[in-house]
Design a protein around this motif. Structure first.
Motif, PDB file in Angstrom:
ATOM      1  N   SER A 118       0.837  -1.195   0.000  1.00  0.00           N
ATOM      2  CA  SER A 118       0.000   0.000   0.000  1.00  0.00           C
ATOM      3  C   SER A 118       0.875   1.250   0.000  1.00  0.00           C
ATOM      4  O   SER A 118       0.387   2.360   0.127  1.00  0.00           O
ATOM      5  N   LEU A 119       2.195   1.043  -0.157  1.00  0.00           N
ATOM      6  CA  LEU A 119       3.093   2.204  -0.221  1.00  0.00           C
ATOM      7  C   LEU A 119       2.810   3.008  -1.482  1.00  0.00           C
ATOM      8  O   LEU A 119       2.454   2.448  -2.516  1.00  0.00           O
ATOM      9  N   GLN A 131      17.312   7.394   8.067  1.00  0.00           N
ATOM     10  CA  GLN A 131      16.155   7.650   7.218  1.00  0.00           C
ATOM     11  C   GLN A 131      16.636   8.153   5.859  1.00  0.00           C
ATOM     12  O   GLN A 131      17.715   8.719   5.755  1.00  0.00           O
ATOM     13  N   GLN A 172      -0.950  -0.616  -4.837  1.00  0.00           N
ATOM     14  CA  GLN A 172      -2.053  -1.560  -5.013  1.00  0.00           C
ATOM     15  C   GLN A 172      -3.142  -1.025  -5.938  1.00  0.00           C
ATOM     16  O   GLN A 172      -4.009  -1.771  -6.369  1.00  0.00           O
ATOM     17  N   ARG A 231      12.270   2.408  11.844  1.00  0.00           N
ATOM     18  CA  ARG A 231      10.963   2.250  11.188  1.00  0.00           C
ATOM     19  C   ARG A 231      11.044   2.173   9.666  1.00  0.00           C
ATOM     20  O   ARG A 231      10.267   1.480   9.041  1.00  0.00           O
ATOM     21  N   TRP A 232      11.996   2.874   9.056  1.00  0.00           N
ATOM     22  CA  TRP A 232      12.070   2.824   7.584  1.00  0.00           C
ATOM     23  C   TRP A 232      12.510   1.436   7.120  1.00  0.00           C
ATOM     24  O   TRP A 232      12.042   0.930   6.103  1.00  0.00           O
ATOM     25  N   ASN A 271       9.875  -1.140   6.281  1.00  0.00           N
ATOM     26  CA  ASN A 271       9.216  -1.096   4.965  1.00  0.00           C
ATOM     27  C   ASN A 271       9.822  -2.124   4.022  1.00  0.00           C
ATOM     28  O   ASN A 271       9.110  -2.838   3.327  1.00  0.00           O
ATOM     29  N   GLY A 305       0.398   3.424   4.744  1.00  0.00           N
ATOM     30  CA  GLY A 305       1.170   2.236   5.100  1.00  0.00           C
ATOM     31  C   GLY A 305       2.663   2.441   5.289  1.00  0.00           C
ATOM     32  O   GLY A 305       3.360   1.522   5.719  1.00  0.00           O
ATOM     33  N   ASP A 306       3.195   3.637   4.985  1.00  0.00           N
ATOM     34  CA  ASP A 306       4.628   3.876   5.142  1.00  0.00           C
ATOM     35  C   ASP A 306       4.967   3.929   6.635  1.00  0.00           C
ATOM     36  O   ASP A 306       4.497   4.816   7.353  1.00  0.00           O
ATOM     37  N   ARG A 308       7.430   4.979   8.134  1.00  0.00           N
ATOM     38  CA  ARG A 308       8.068   6.217   8.606  1.00  0.00           C
ATOM     39  C   ARG A 308       7.031   7.112   9.275  1.00  0.00           C
ATOM     40  O   ARG A 308       7.342   7.887  10.176  1.00  0.00           O
ATOM     41  N   ASP A 311      -6.599  -2.308   2.729  1.00  0.00           N
ATOM     42  CA  ASP A 311      -5.170  -2.092   2.883  1.00  0.00           C
ATOM     43  C   ASP A 311      -4.436  -3.393   3.171  1.00  0.00           C
ATOM     44  O   ASP A 311      -4.828  -4.177   4.022  1.00  0.00           O
ATOM     45  N   THR A 312      -3.381  -3.637   2.387  1.00  0.00           N
ATOM     46  CA  THR A 312      -2.449  -4.683   2.768  1.00  0.00           C
ATOM     47  C   THR A 312      -1.575  -4.059   3.845  1.00  0.00           C
ATOM     48  O   THR A 312      -1.748  -2.902   4.187  1.00  0.00           O
ATOM     49  N   VAL A 313      -0.638  -4.804   4.383  1.00  0.00           N
ATOM     50  CA  VAL A 313       0.029  -4.298   5.573  1.00  0.00           C
ATOM     51  C   VAL A 313       0.931  -3.119   5.284  1.00  0.00           C
ATOM     52  O   VAL A 313       0.881  -2.105   5.955  1.00  0.00           O
ATOM     53  N   VAL A 314       1.777  -3.248   4.292  1.00  0.00           N
ATOM     54  CA  VAL A 314       2.676  -2.125   4.020  1.00  0.00           C
ATOM     55  C   VAL A 314       2.527  -1.718   2.572  1.00  0.00           C
ATOM     56  O   VAL A 314       2.335  -2.543   1.731  1.00  0.00           O
TER      57      VAL A 314
END
Lengths: 258, 330
Positions: free
Chosen positions: A91-92, A111, A138, B210-211, B214, B272-273, B275, B327-330
């Protein structure tokens, strides 16, 4: 390090030889297209060349270094892989997905920075998806997802790009889109190795063609040398004929149906 | 860019709401206090009786915030690493496993740090066994991991039952039952001080890493060719999420729903990001648990176990999430 050459490359899985004695080579900015029937070991060969299997025998020279001695992080700055048929369930947003290709440039706690974003912007233009940067993966079509995957690999700034059947799940229009991108990338001096089932695609983009006939035999040569009726008929064990098309300025391949 | 701007506003808004909730939680309780009294506590001018109440409340609120953020961030981590929106500390059996460790230590009258260690070891062991079962089920379906978690949680629940059976009903049984449904009633400064460092380190780790989460949601071969070692990175994340769960269990027992539901709420707000969704998950988890705990200690004369409250809040939210599952997870 965009030149790769193998000598007597063999790889076995569970003591079963998948590929044996493959001598393959490609130099700067060339496109090598590998053809072969299903299950012959094309994906395994590409995985070896991407550095995914270290237990191969023979040698794989990337530039002047043996592939297995190059640390993964360093290798990722030179070689990138687009795997076959990966259904990206993410879903990015496109731009955040492309950024993932920059991961090896960072430690676990850092980052992405301005420079990473610049690389992503450059690649977005290259793959022609600037207008889709904020669209979630997606919500994209199959063709766009495939371009996104190639984009993610390009963000690694590789000199060698390996793609396993990059057009297999695409409709004709998207196949052409991806093939044109492959051509454009090689014009930018990126060496490319792709596998495909379609000899016409090999004719369209290849500088070199490799035939994986069985797990004992690999032959490689220029497109003109290898893409002949005899070689292709032997490869697919089915009669294939070719004819020169004036408008396309190239041979096209097919099989009679009677 | 517009989305990024929206996310920043959402984050600032969440911080403000959390601060307001903290102040409200300081005021609400069996003895209601005014805003002035709460403010004067922070400015060091409250009367000694109010000071005592506020000190107790503030300790409890700190514990709630850390546990709420920690459990939710552990949930986001599990969901990202396993690429599975149903993964959570409770569903994977980690929370019940940790409570078996904690209950065993209590049974033998061990000090708090041994209890913590036992909770952590049993949490990791349960996680490991869940993954082993998942491996032997030989399936790429995401549901087998959940089934494996249910199996391990069931086993751990039985072990916990056995421990309760042999526990001294006068003293130990009460403490163990307290663990099963979760409560912040017994949290004091010394228990908070012994667990808070682990919670804070775990939260900071997941915040800064956190990044990286992903990229771990991609397929194995792609992660490797990107130059990241998937096994090392995934295991490290699982370890930290388990540590957070174990620490939370030591402080306040097993709390249901937070680790499962909050990551979904956060993703629906900021996307879903990780970050963005990781810090948002921490803030939302802290808020949700603070609301739940304030209700748990103020709606009746006695403290209600907090899992009852989080259940009433979590269930409708989860149904809502399942209904609009896109939504899928990420």
């Amino acid at each position: 390090m965009s030149e790769i050459a193998t000598k007597k490359l063999s790889f076995a899985y569970d003591q079963k030889k998948i590929i044996d004695n493959v001598d393959l080579s490609i130099s700067d900015g060339q496109i090598l297209v590998i053809l072969g029937p299903n299950g012959i070991g094309k994906s395994t060969l590409l995985s070896c060349l991407s550095g995914l299997h270290k237990s191969y025998s023979g040698s794989i020279q990337l530039g002047d270094q043996e592939l297995r001695t190059i640390p993964k992080k360093v290798l990722s700055h030179h070689v990138a892989l687009v795997s076959q048929g990966v259904n990206v369930k993410s879903s990015l947003k496109l731009t955040d997905y492309l950024l993932l290709g920059r991961s090896a440039f960072h430690s676990i706690f850092s980052q992405p920075n301005q420079n990473d974003q610049l690389q992503v912007d450059r690649v977005l233009t290259q793959i022609g998806l600037e207008d889709y940067r904020d669209i979630s993966l997606q919500d994209m079509s199959g063709g766009q997802k495939q371009l996104a995957q190639i984009g993610r690999a390009l963000v690694q700034e590789p000199q060698l790009l390996i793609m396993d059947e990059p057009t297999s799940a695409l409709d004709y229009k998207n196949q052409i889109l991806v093939l044109k991108l492959i051509k454009a990338l090689s014009d930018n001096n990126i060496s490319i190795i792709i596998s495909t089932h379609d000899p016409n695609q090999a004719m369209m983009v290849g500088d070199l063609v490799g035939l994986l006939i069985d797990n004992q035999t690999y032959i490689q040569g220029s497109t003109e040398e290898i893409l002949t009726e005899k070689y292709l008929s032997d490869l697919y064990k089915t009669p294939i004929v070719s004819t020169y098309n004036q408008q396309l300025h190239r041979n096209i391949f097919g099989t009679r149906m009677d | 860019m517009a989305k990024r701007h929206k996310n920043k506003i959402a984050m600032v808004f969440a911080i403000v709401v959390l601060i307001v909730l903290i102040v409200l939680a300081m005021m609400i309780g069996r003895y209601h206090l005014t805003l002035q009294e709460v403010m004067s506590y922070f400015l060091n001018g409250a009367s000694s009786s109010t000071k005592l109440i506020l000190k107790l409340r503030f300790t409890r609120i700190l514990a709630v915030i850390l546990v709420g953020a920690g459990l939710s961030m552990a949930g986001t981590t599990f969901q990202s690493v396993f690429n599975n929106g149903l993964a959570s500390p409770n569903i994977l059996g980690v929370a019940t496993g940790s409570s078996v460790g904690a209950a065993s230590a209590i049974l033998y009258g061990m000090p708090i740090y041994v209890t913590e260690l036992a909770a952590f070891i049993m949490g990791i062991l349960t996680m490991f066994l869940t993954l082993v079962i998942d491996h032997f089920l030989h399936s790429n379906s995401s549901i087998t991991l959940i089934l494996a978690g249910i199996i391990m949680a069931g086993l751990m629940q039985s072990i916990l039952g056995s421990i309760k059976y042999i526990a001294d009903p006068e003293d130990q049984l009460q403490s163990i039952v307290y663990w099963e449904m979760g409560s912040f009633m017994k949290v004091d400064l010394s228990s908070l001080f012994s667990v808070a460092p682990i919670l804070i380190i775990g939260i900071l780790f997941l915040f800064f890493a956190r990044w990286r989460l992903n990229v771990l949601a991609l397929d194995e071969a792609t992660i490797k060719t990107i130059g990241i070692n998937p096994t090392v990175n995934r295991n490290l994340m699982i370890l930290v999420a388990t540590l957070l769960t174990a620490a939370a269990v030591c402080l306040c027992g097993v709390i249901g729903w937070v680790g499962l539901v909050v990551p979904h709420i956060s993703r629906s707000i900021v996307g879903g990001d990780n970050r963005w969704s990781m810090p948002m998950t921490g803030l939302t988890g802290a808020m949700l648990l603070l609301i739940a705990d304030t209700l748990a200690r103020s709606v009746t004369v006695n403290d209600i176990p907090i899992s009852i409250v989080t259940g009433f809040i979590g269930v409708p939210i989860f149904i809502f999430i399942l209904l609009r599952r896109k939504d899928t997870v990420v």
